[in-house]
Enzyme design. Structure first.
Site, short mmCIF file in Angstrom:
data_model
loop_
_atom_site.label_atom_id
_atom_site.label_comp_id
_atom_site.label_asym_id
_atom_site.label_seq_id
_atom_site.Cartn_x
_atom_site.Cartn_y
_atom_site.Cartn_z
N MET A 1 1.02 -1.20 -0.08
CA MET A 1 0.07 0.03 -0.03
C MET A 1 0.94 1.33 0.00
SD MET A 1 -2.90 1.12 2.64
CE MET A 1 -3.87 2.61 2.65
N VAL A 4 7.64 3.17 3.43
CA VAL A 4 8.12 4.27 4.30
C VAL A 4 9.41 4.27 4.43
CG1 VAL A 4 7.63 4.44 6.84
CG2 VAL A 4 6.29 2.98 5.57
N LYS A 19 5.75 8.15 5.35
CA LYS A 19 5.02 7.06 4.54
C LYS A 19 4.42 7.46 3.27
CE LYS A 19 1.68 3.56 5.61
NZ LYS A 19 0.57 2.86 6.81
N ASP A 110 -6.57 -4.95 13.29
CA ASP A 110 -5.34 -5.58 12.70
C ASP A 110 -4.23 -5.75 13.63
OD1 ASP A 110 -4.36 -7.38 10.84
OD2 ASP A 110 -3.56 -5.88 9.56
#
Length: 878
Positions: A1, A4, A19, A110
């Site tokens: 996704m 970093v 990020k 998560d």
């Protein structure tokens, strides 16, 4: 996704984690939305155990997030090097973080080792990656309906089923992390996300070995299937973990580390990446299991790196399914067995002797599948399976049942060409029906964890496969920790009951099962482990229906129902206490709930503690009322609390305080009553005002008793009399007497709005009846008119004429007319003017024979007894 980077924020010269969202993902706006949402969520969560966000934005089309740089590694990388105390501290830190996030209204969804960083500098655990977090009350979001989002090994049951989750789901995930840190493995493992999810939903909480029993109550509560039975807040978990001392950890630390090392090689990676998959539907769980049986029971072959020796294998175990399932299950089973047969004949053609010990387990798994399918094993068509079992079993004995660890090949070795010899056919006895879980009782050569440490296993822990009672004894011995062998045990005894010479021994076995259940059920009830009681009863009903119908088991059912009813009442009382429904309303209050528990179980510790908590709450409420000065409400709180706990020390102290206040009130009320009587006597005697008058005494009474009605009525009478008297004097033009009456009343009644209004009325009346001049006119000649406004004065030589209109003059009066220049700096002339009659007009003149009146501005003042009556400004023009 996202990627970093470690970066420097130049404005503060500090290291930050930068990020940056992948540009490829921005083609789908949902990814950018999720990225920015993560930043907004975490920016509101300022906590030492949650990563801090500094900035978020879009620069030249790149979505970025600047956040706290945490030097160190994640828990996945460091967990094997942590001590047990350090591991528990990590769980405490994350529990505090989840508690804070929950109070802010957010669920992480998560929680797993990869998302927990361990700070190298101060050792604190920091919760990362809120990329899939969402507000608790959000009904619509980016997750599609009917999907589960998270990491399978760490999902709560409700999360695996795609149902709405709250903070208790995060605590379940943290419970999996805790289990991993304690045992070195996750509680539920399988070959696919669906299979893992099914286990989270359906399988009971794992029972820990003896060295770990100190952690069992925490694990049972945090991994409860029903969220209502879990810890409700992170701080509740922290409080329970704080009860585990360092001495407790030291006693089990060495055993746990050895066990973790042993399990590390056999366990699948629990730190798997986050998956988004179809949620489990409770109604379709059985279909999912059946449809995936063939795939989940497949055998994967791997060759050793050296290219020599026996091939080793990985067996993927499917979740347990209905042993008497639908016809498609049987078809899948038949296909599975055909694959096994093909593999057997293929391997027997190419593998060197002796026959590999891994085939032993395949053989028993094949028999197990047939038993679960309800197929008769004493038919000739299954003799080949026993033939296979005879060869494999003998080799398994010879090798000690030891298998090599799974290795991933880098190069594929040449296949050996030596074929294994075929064993002689072997016909199974009629009684040799294998248990449904026979693979669980095969020889296990791994080290055994006991209270004394790790020890080597016995050479032959399980009796030969042709001794059904030996197998039954092994299964019976394992029931204390695993009830999955109960069905197999029932099958053995059921078959042996049909053999006359074995019937008595089988009946003894059933009696042993009865004794096991009786002891286990009683122990679980004594420990109030109701989930365990229900598990035992359900297992007994399923495997031994006739046994479970006995009166003793029905008594346990009734005891369980009673215990569950008590637990429900205790939970209800706790909820009522939380919302201050203490002893009312009727039918919905904590006292009634706890007393209902005590009616069933008089010594129930939780109910007694609940009543004590109700009394404590009444003490808090009474203290609040006393602080506000409402002693009467406080008395009611104390009275209700003492009805529940007559010896409650705090309430008894408050009761004494309320009694003192009540006595003081009685004394004040007695003084006030005497004061009222004295004031009424003074009022009757005409002593109204003054320090000892009726008004002063009524006011003293109200200072003692602000609600004294007699004093209030006495003051109202005095006020009304004063108003009536003053108005009478005004109407009679007796302004002096009216002023005197008000002068007496004002110091005591001056704050009364009626008295203030009457004072203004008197002043207006006095002003209206005083002598006054209503108008002034100045001109050069007579007569003067009083119409319109004062105009310019023309044609003046040495004389001006002044006319006035007057009223309210009872007798002749002399008014002084004083002429000033326009600046009022020079007095030009002063002339006495005699006014006769009550009202009228008067014209007089002012002469200036020598100098005359020059053009310019002038002022004329008319005064009576040094009081200005009227002033007029005028202008003389040429």
């Amino acid at each position: 996704m996202a990627t970093v980077y470690l970066a420097i924020q130049e404005s503060f010269e500090r290291e930050v984690a930068l990020k940056v969202l992948s540009p490829e993902l921005l083609k789908d706006p949902a990814f950018g939305e999720r990225f920015l949402r993560e930043a907004k969520i975490v920016s509101r969560l300022v906590h030492p155990n949650i990563v801090t966000v500094y900035d978020v934005g879009v620069h030249e089309g790149h979505h970025y997030l600047s956040m706290e740089y945490v030097p160190g590694k994640d828990l996945k990388a460091k967990r094997t090097g942590l001590t047990r105390a350090q591991g528990l501290q990590v769980v405490r830190d994350i529990a505090r973080a989840l508690d804070y996030a929950a109070r802010k209204g957010y669920v992480h969804r998560d929680v797993k080792p990869e998302n927990i960083m361990l700070h190298d500098e101060d050792g604190r655990a920091v919760l990362m990656d809120f990329g899939i977090a969402r507000p608790t009350g959000l009904e619509q979001g980016m997750t599609q309906t009917g999907t589960a989002i998270g990491t399978p090994h760490y999902m709560s049951p409700e999360q695996a089923k795609g149902k709405p989750v709250d903070a208790r789901s995060d605590l379940y995930s943290l419970g999996v992390v805790l289990f991993l840190l304690i045992t070195g493995r996750v509680p539920y493992d399988a070959d696919s996300a669906v299979a893992v999810g099914i286990k989270h939903v359906a399988e009971p909480v794992p029972r820990m070995a003896a060295p770990f029993k100190i952690f069992q109550p925490v694990i049972d509560k945090i991994l409860a299937k029903n969220p209502d039975n879990r810890y409700q807040t992170g701080m509740e978990l922290v409080e329970d973990l704080d009860q585990i001392s360092d001495d407790d950890l030291r006693r089990v630390d060495e055993l746990i580390e050895l066990a973790a090392k042993r399990l590390q090689d056999n366990q699948t990676d629990p730190d798997s990446p986050t998956l988004i998959s179809s949620a489990l539907d409770e109604n379709q769980t059985g279909e999912i299991q059946a449809a995936n049986t063939a795939e989940q029971d497949a055998v994967a072959m791997h060759w050793p790196q050296s290219g020599q020796g026996t091939p080793v294998r990985t067996v993927v175990q499917a979740p347990a399914s209905n042993p008497f399932g639908a016809s498609h299950w049987l078809r899948n089973t038949a296909l599975f067995l055909l694959l096994v047969v093909s593999a057997v004949f293929f391997l027997r053609s190419y593998l060197p002797a002796p026959w590999p010990d891994q085939v032993t387990e395949w053989h028993h798994r094949g028999l197990d599948q047939l038993v679960q399918a309800g197929l008769p094993l004493d038919q000739p068509q299954w003799h080949w399976l026993y033939e296979l079992g005879g060869a494999s079993h003998s080799t398994d004995r010879a090798s000690g049942g030891q298998t090599e660890p799974v290795q991933t090949p880098q190069t594929e070795p040449e296949k050996p060409s030596v074929a294994a010899p075929s064993p002689a056919p072997k016909t199974p006895p009629a009684s040799a029906v294998l248990p449904a879980h026979a693979d669980k009782v095969l020889a296990d050569t791994r080290p055994v964890l006991t209270d004394d440490g790790l020890r080597a296993p016995a050479e032959d822990p399980v009796a030969p496969m042709d001794d059904p009672f030996a197998r039954a004894d092994a299964l019976l011995a394992g029931l204390a920790t695993d009830l999955s062998g109960l069905t197999a045990l029932a099958d053995i005894y059921r078959v042996q009951m049909e053999v006359p010479e074995n019937r008595a021994r089988a009946q003894q076995g059933v009696e042993s099962v009865r004794a096991f259940f009786t002891d286990a059920l009683q122990q679980a009830l004594d420990q109030r482990d109701l989930e365990r009681v229900r598990e035992l009863l359900d297992a007994a009903h399923k495997a031994f229906p006739a046994l479970a119908d006995e009166s003793r088991f029905r008594r346990f059912e009734r005891k369980l129902e009673a215990a569950e009813a008590i637990e429900a009442l205790l939970a209800q009382g706790k909820a009522q206490l939380a919302r201050d429904a203490l002893s009312s309303p009727a039918g919905d209050n904590a006292v009634e709930s706890y007393e209902a528990v005590l009616a069933k179980e008089p010594d129930n510790v939780q109910a007694l503690a609940g009543l004590k908590a109700v009394a404590d709450r009444y003490q808090v409420l009474a203290a609040s009322r006393l602080k506000d000065g409402d002693w009467l409400s406080a008395k009611g709180m104390v009275t209700r609390g003492l009805r529940i706990q007559p010896k409650h020390q705090g309430l008894l102290a408050q009761s004494e305080q309320v009694a003192r206040l009540e006595q003081q009130l009685r004394e004040r009320q007695a003084s006030a009553q005497a004061g009222v009587q004295s004031a009424q006597s003074a009022l009757a005697a005409g002593n109204v005002f003054g320090t000892s008058g009726a008004v002063a005494q009524f006011q003293q009474v109200l200072a003692l008793d602000p609600q004294n009605q007699a004093a209030k009525e006495g003051l109202a009478i005095v006020t009304q009399r004063t108003l009536d008297n003053v108005r009478d004097f005004i109407n009679q033009d007796q302004f002096g007497r009216a002023s005197s009456e008000l002068a007496l009343a004002e110091p005591l009644l001056g704050q009364d709005p009626q008295i203030r209004a009457l004072k203004n009325e008197l002043q207006q009346a006095i002003a209206a009846r005083q002598p006054r001049l209503d108008d002034v006119r100045v001109g050069a000649v007579q007569p003067l008119t009083f119409d319109g406004r004062q105009g310019l004065v023309q044609g003046v030589d040495r004389t001006i004429y002044i006319g006035v209109q007057f009223s309210n003059f009872d007798t002749a009066a002399v008014v002084q007319a004083v002429l000033f220049d326009g600046a009022r700096s020079i007095q030009i002339a002063q002339v006495p003017v005699v006014l006769s009659g009550k009202q009228g007009e008067k014209i007089f003149r002012i002469d200036r024979p020598v100098e005359g009146f020059s053009a310019g501005g002038y002022n004329i003042d008319l005064m009576l007894d040094n009081r200005l009556l009227i002033s007029q400004r005028f202008q003389i023009v040429e």
